[in-house]
Design an enzyme around this catalytic site. Structure first.
Site, PDB file in Angstrom:
ATOM      1  CG  ASP A  39      -0.929   1.818  15.367  1.00 19.52           C
ATOM      2  OD1 ASP A  39      -1.900   1.021  15.389  1.00 19.52           O
ATOM      3  OD2 ASP A  39      -0.473   2.335  16.396  1.00 19.52           O
ATOM      4  CB  SER A  40      -0.102  -2.716  12.080  1.00 18.30           C
ATOM      5  OG  SER A  40       0.751  -2.722  13.195  1.00 18.30           O
TER       6      SER A  40
END
Length: 87
Positions: A39-40
Site C-alpha cells: 500500500d502507499s
C-alpha cells in the site's frame, strides 16, 4: 558491493516489512514491486529503509519511478558510485 549484494539487501528490507509472503517467485532485478502488493505506506517505508540502509536520498518523483528491484538497485548505484556498476 556487488549487484547481487545490493539486491540481497533490498530483498532483506522487503522481507523485514513482511511484504515477501512466500508465494512470490524467486526475486530478480526484473521483479516488479507491485507483486508484493504494497500500500502507499509500505512504499514510503520501503524507500525510507533503502535510504537509511544505503545512506542515500531519493526524491519523491524518483521514488514514484521505482517499479522494479533493479530500479532500486540502479538508484543505489547512481547515488553511491562506490558500489559496483548496476547494469
Amino acid at each position: 558491493m556487488t549487484r547481487d549484494e545490493i539486491r540481497e539487501k533490498i530483498v532483506s528490507i522487503i522481507d523485514g516489512q513482511g511484504l515477501n509472503r512466500g508465494d512470490i517467485p524467486p526475486i530478480s532485478d526484473g521483479t516488479e514491486l507491485d507483486i508484493f502488493k504494497p500500500d502507499s505506506l509500505d512504499s514510503v517505508e520501503l524507500v525510507m529503509r533503502v535510504e537509511e540502509t544505503f545512506s542515500i536520498e531519493i526524491t519523491d518523483p524518483e521514488a514514484e519511478g521505482l517499479k522494479t528491484i533493479g530500479d532500486i538497485g540502479y538508484k543505489v548505484q547512481k547515488r553511491r558510485p562506490v558500489f559496483t556498476k548496476y547494469v
